[in-house]
Design a protein around this motif. Structure first.
Motif, short mmCIF file in Angstrom:
data_model
loop_
_atom_site.label_atom_id
_atom_site.label_comp_id
_atom_site.label_asym_id
_atom_site.label_seq_id
_atom_site.Cartn_x
_atom_site.Cartn_y
_atom_site.Cartn_z
N GLY A 197 45.96 13.89 -5.02
CA GLY A 197 44.70 14.61 -4.93
C GLY A 197 43.65 14.10 -5.89
N PHE A 198 44.09 13.71 -7.09
CA PHE A 198 43.15 13.20 -8.09
C PHE A 198 42.58 11.84 -7.68
CE2 PHE A 198 45.95 16.11 -10.33
CZ PHE A 198 45.06 16.88 -11.06
N ARG A 199 43.35 11.10 -6.89
CA ARG A 199 42.90 9.78 -6.44
C ARG A 199 42.19 9.84 -5.09
NH1 ARG A 199 48.79 7.04 -7.76
NH2 ARG A 199 48.50 6.77 -10.01
N SER A 200 42.18 11.00 -4.48
CA SER A 200 41.62 11.15 -3.13
C SER A 200 40.10 10.97 -3.15
CB SER A 200 41.97 12.53 -2.58
OG SER A 200 41.29 12.76 -1.35
N PRO A 201 39.54 10.34 -2.11
CA PRO A 201 38.08 10.29 -1.98
C PRO A 201 37.47 11.68 -1.88
CG PRO A 201 39.14 8.72 -0.48
CD PRO A 201 40.22 9.57 -1.05
N ALA A 202 38.30 12.67 -1.52
CA ALA A 202 37.81 14.03 -1.37
C ALA A 202 38.06 14.86 -2.64
CB ALA A 202 38.50 14.70 -0.18
N PHE A 203 38.19 14.18 -3.78
CA PHE A 203 38.52 14.86 -5.04
C PHE A 203 37.54 16.00 -5.35
CE2 PHE A 203 37.67 15.23 -9.63
CZ PHE A 203 38.92 15.65 -10.06
N ALA A 204 36.26 15.77 -5.16
CA ALA A 204 35.26 16.80 -5.49
C ALA A 204 35.44 18.04 -4.62
CB ALA A 204 33.85 16.23 -5.31
N SER A 205 35.73 17.83 -3.34
CA SER A 205 35.96 18.96 -2.44
C SER A 205 37.24 19.71 -2.81
CB SER A 205 36.03 18.48 -0.99
OG SER A 205 34.77 18.02 -0.55
N GLN A 221 58.00 9.33 7.51
CA GLN A 221 57.87 7.93 7.91
C GLN A 221 58.93 7.02 7.30
OE1 GLN A 221 53.56 6.52 8.12
NE2 GLN A 221 53.41 8.29 6.77
N GLY A 222 59.79 7.61 6.47
CA GLY A 222 60.83 6.80 5.83
C GLY A 222 60.37 6.12 4.56
N LYS A 223 59.19 6.48 4.06
CA LYS A 223 58.71 5.91 2.80
C LYS A 223 59.34 6.66 1.62
CE LYS A 223 54.14 4.68 4.65
NZ LYS A 223 52.67 4.90 4.50
N ARG A 224 59.38 6.01 0.48
CA ARG A 224 59.96 6.63 -0.71
C ARG A 224 59.02 7.70 -1.26
NH1 ARG A 224 60.38 6.04 -6.37
NH2 ARG A 224 58.73 4.46 -6.42
N VAL A 225 59.57 8.85 -1.53
CA VAL A 225 58.81 9.95 -2.15
C VAL A 225 59.11 9.94 -3.64
CG1 VAL A 225 58.43 12.44 -2.19
CG2 VAL A 225 58.97 11.30 -0.03
N HIS A 226 58.07 9.92 -4.46
CA HIS A 226 58.25 9.79 -5.90
C HIS A 226 57.26 10.70 -6.63
CE1 HIS A 226 54.59 7.31 -5.95
NE2 HIS A 226 55.06 6.80 -4.82
N PRO A 227 57.53 11.03 -7.90
CA PRO A 227 56.66 11.95 -8.66
C PRO A 227 55.22 11.48 -8.79
CG PRO A 227 58.77 11.69 -9.76
CD PRO A 227 58.75 10.68 -8.65
N GLY A 228 54.99 10.16 -8.68
CA GLY A 228 53.62 9.64 -8.77
C GLY A 228 52.70 10.22 -7.72
N LEU A 229 53.27 10.75 -6.64
CA LEU A 229 52.45 11.35 -5.59
C LEU A 229 51.72 12.60 -6.07
CD1 LEU A 229 54.81 11.00 -2.48
CD2 LEU A 229 52.69 9.74 -2.93
N LEU A 230 52.14 13.15 -7.20
CA LEU A 230 51.43 14.30 -7.76
C LEU A 230 49.97 13.97 -8.06
CD1 LEU A 230 54.13 15.75 -10.19
CD2 LEU A 230 53.17 16.89 -8.17
N LEU A 231 49.67 12.69 -8.19
CA LEU A 231 48.29 12.28 -8.49
C LEU A 231 47.46 12.01 -7.23
CD1 LEU A 231 49.04 9.80 -11.43
CD2 LEU A 231 48.27 12.18 -11.59
N THR A 263 49.14 20.95 -3.23
CA THR A 263 49.32 21.04 -1.78
C THR A 263 49.17 19.67 -1.14
OG1 THR A 263 48.41 23.28 -1.81
CG2 THR A 263 48.53 22.18 0.32
N VAL A 264 48.14 18.94 -1.53
CA VAL A 264 47.91 17.60 -0.99
C VAL A 264 49.06 16.67 -1.38
CG1 VAL A 264 46.47 15.54 -1.25
CG2 VAL A 264 45.40 17.76 -0.83
N ALA A 265 49.50 16.76 -2.63
CA ALA A 265 50.59 15.89 -3.10
C ALA A 265 51.87 16.15 -2.31
CB ALA A 265 50.82 16.11 -4.59
N PHE A 266 52.20 17.42 -2.13
CA PHE A 266 53.46 17.74 -1.45
C PHE A 266 53.37 17.41 0.04
CE2 PHE A 266 56.99 20.21 0.16
CZ PHE A 266 57.95 20.00 -0.82
N MET A 267 52.22 17.67 0.64
CA MET A 267 52.04 17.33 2.06
C MET A 267 52.13 15.82 2.27
SD MET A 267 51.46 19.92 4.21
CE MET A 267 50.81 21.57 4.36
N GLN A 268 51.56 15.06 1.32
CA GLN A 268 51.65 13.61 1.42
C GLN A 268 53.10 13.16 1.26
OE1 GLN A 268 48.90 11.39 2.10
NE2 GLN A 268 50.75 10.25 2.62
N GLY A 269 53.82 13.82 0.36
CA GLY A 269 55.23 13.52 0.19
C GLY A 269 56.00 13.78 1.47
#
Length: 258
Positions: A84-92, A72-82, A60-66
């Motif tokens: 949530g894992f890189r988020s400061p809120a990972f534990a939550s 915003q016109g930024k490139r959306v790429h499969p790396g965004l799947l990570l 959900t976080v990955a797709f919402m970020q995408g």
């Protein structure tokens, strides 16, 4: 959270399509990337399915970020799947995953009230899928009950991941605000759900009228269905913005113009 009129539900649908058109390949890559992960986990009996529930907030976080990046016109790429894992809120997010897992399991266990526990036994591999017990209407009803209960639960939790990731809420607070936000926008959500149901039905009927029950019918319907499914996921970003505002961790985000 904002009070919204019922017609906002249709606006969300239009915004979903508009957002998908901005970066269809990138958003499709995110969607199919998650599907591949889910299918891979599904190959692991029982545990894999539970893990797939655990990862729902991450996707959900990955797709919402995408969606936010596409807006915003930024490139959306499969790396965004990570993301949530890189988020400061990972534990939550992991705690939210446990909530999803608990709801999914609860729905399956509750289905025993419908078929006496046959569906549960099939999932636990205590009964073979082609056994006589699985040929009853009660068994089919139990599967439908499980799917519907999980769908309702997951929709109510739809914004928990973004609320944790972008607004730094705790898991419990995010659950509360997600449920309250959706319940408070009940009328727009009814219009939203009916709109997508209508779109799906119309597309299916048109394809059937043109191609009939042929191989071409499936060849056309499957990719078209995937397109509007991804657009439906994009619509949830539009809903998030309507209910909770633009992602606070981002700079100014322009409005979606359907």
């Amino acid at each position: 959270m904002n009070k919204l009129p019922a017609r906002e539900g249709w606006t969300w649908v239009k915004q979903g399509f508009a957002l998908f058109r901005k970066q269809p390949l990138g958003l499709a890559a995110l969607f199919f990337g998650y599907l591949l992960v889910t299918l891979a986990l599904g190959m692991v009996p029982l545990v894999g399915k539970l893990l797939s529930y655990l990862l729902v907030p991450m996707f959900t976080v990955a797709f919402m970020q995408g969606c936010a990046d596409a807006e915003q016109g930024k490139r959306v790429h499969p790396g965004l799947l990570l993301t949530g894992f890189r988020s400061p809120a990972f534990a939550s997010l992991i705690r939210l995953g446990l909530v999803y897992m608990a709801l999914a399991v609860l729905a399956i266990v509750a289905s025993a009230l419908v078929d006496g526990g046959v569906w549960l036994q099939v999932l636990l591999r205590q009964v073979e899928p082609d056994a006589a017990e699985t040929k009853t209407r009660a068994f089919a009803a139990a599967i439908l009950f499980t799917a519907f209960a999980q769908l309702i639960g997951f929709v109510l939790l739809a914004f928990t991941g973004p609320l944790v990731h972008w607004k730094r809420m705790g898991a419990g607070k995010a659950v509360f605000y997600s449920v309250v936000g959706i319940v408070g926008a009940f009328k727009p959500f009814v219009v939203f759900a009916l709109s997508w149901f209508g779109i799906s039905a119309i597309i299916g009927q048109v394809a059937h009228l043109i191609f009939g029950r042929t191989a071409m019918f499936q060849a056309v319907l499957i990719p078209v269905s995937l397109i509007y499914t991804i657009a439906a996921f994009c619509s949830f970003y539009a809903i998030y913005r309507s209910l909770f505002g633009a992602p606070e961790s981002e700079a100014r985000i322009e409005e979606i113009h359907p």
